[in-house]
Scaffold this motif. Structure first.
Motif, mmCIF file in Angstrom:
data_model
loop_
_atom_site.group_PDB
_atom_site.id
_atom_site.type_symbol
_atom_site.label_atom_id
_atom_site.label_comp_id
_atom_site.label_asym_id
_atom_site.label_seq_id
_atom_site.Cartn_x
_atom_site.Cartn_y
_atom_site.Cartn_z
ATOM 1 N N ASP A 1 95.260 -29.735 -0.888
ATOM 2 C CA ASP A 1 94.754 -28.469 -1.445
ATOM 3 C C ASP A 1 95.734 -27.322 -1.216
ATOM 4 O O ASP A 1 95.957 -26.500 -2.102
ATOM 5 N N GLU A 2 96.337 -27.259 -0.010
ATOM 6 C CA GLU A 2 97.282 -26.185 0.305
ATOM 7 C C GLU A 2 98.553 -26.268 -0.533
ATOM 8 O O GLU A 2 99.213 -25.255 -0.767
ATOM 9 N N LEU A 3 98.874 -27.458 -0.979
ATOM 10 C CA LEU A 3 100.054 -27.657 -1.805
ATOM 11 C C LEU A 3 100.006 -26.738 -3.020
ATOM 12 O O LEU A 3 100.964 -26.025 -3.314
ATOM 13 N N LEU B 1 105.919 -36.678 -3.096
ATOM 14 C CA LEU B 1 104.798 -37.088 -2.248
ATOM 15 C C LEU B 1 104.514 -38.579 -2.356
ATOM 16 O O LEU B 1 103.984 -39.177 -1.418
ATOM 17 N N LYS B 2 104.884 -39.187 -3.481
ATOM 18 C CA LYS B 2 104.681 -40.618 -3.670
ATOM 19 C C LYS B 2 105.863 -41.448 -3.155
ATOM 20 O O LYS B 2 105.743 -42.655 -2.985
ATOM 21 N N SER C 1 105.568 -33.132 5.425
ATOM 22 C CA SER C 1 105.163 -33.836 6.639
ATOM 23 C C SER C 1 103.649 -33.931 6.709
ATOM 24 O O SER C 1 102.941 -33.023 6.260
ATOM 25 N N THR C 2 103.189 -35.018 7.289
ATOM 26 C CA THR C 2 101.758 -35.166 7.544
ATOM 27 C C THR C 2 101.471 -34.999 9.034
ATOM 28 O O THR C 2 100.324 -34.961 9.450
ATOM 29 N N GLU C 3 102.531 -34.893 9.832
ATOM 30 C CA GLU C 3 102.389 -34.777 11.281
ATOM 31 C C GLU C 3 102.438 -33.313 11.706
ATOM 32 O O GLU C 3 103.000 -32.467 11.003
#
Length: 177
Positions: A45-47, A71-72, A94-96
């Protein structure tokens, strides 16, 4: 360009850190670069609600298909051109949680990758580089960071051992000290 990015990322409340040559210049010896590397942690959502508007306000050329493709991909990096200069910005998604150090740039508050994480990244790059002369900038960056910035060497050595880069670190650190 950097001022525009920092202002708009801070205003948007983005979770980001500068890495690469800009962070290496902050911690070590300034050097030129044609691109700015930024790690950003954003939700899906923030993207669209934070990152894309902040990039547009910073006057970067945005292609949302590039973001979706990044992202893919395995690397999760998208490159954007500045509309006012020949420079580019690499956004690393990043997802971390981001380990960061508060700093400033051009009089603005900002965030940098920790010196230990930056050195670890550069050590992994050196290890993966086939043509060793291409690793010279990373080696020089590490030497300068070790010379001018307080680094948690105990933690760095422990992490380098996990990354199988301890021998490289020792070679560089022996020359740096």
């Amino acid at each position: 360009m950097v001022k525009r990015i920092v202002r708009n990322f801070n205003t948007a409340g983005l979770d980001y850190i500068f890495t690469g040559a800009l962070a290496a210049s902050y911690y070590g010896t300034p050097r030129t670069t044609m691109d700015i590397d930024i790690v950003v942690k954003v939700t899906h959502d923030e993207l669209r609600t934070k990152l894309v508007p902040a990039l547009r306000k910073a006057e970067l050329r945005i292609n949302e298909e590039k973001i979706d493709a990044a992202l893919k991909s395995e690397f999760r990096i998208a490159t954007f051109e500045d509309s006012k200069s020949p420079f580019t910005v690499d956004i690393i998604f990043s997802t971390e949680n981001l380990r960061k150090k508060v700093g400033s740039i051009l009089g603005l508050p900002t965030f940098y990758q920790t010196p230990e994480d930056l050195i670890r990244m550069k050590l992994r790059m050196i290890k993966a580089t086939v043509l060793k002369e291409r690793a010279l900038k990373d080696i020089d960056d590490i030497r300068a960071i070790l010379r001018f910035t307080e680094v948690d060497m105990k933690n760095l050595k422990r992490q380098a051992l996990k990354d199988s880069t301890l021998a490289i670190l020792k070679d560089i650190a022996n020359v740096a000290t």
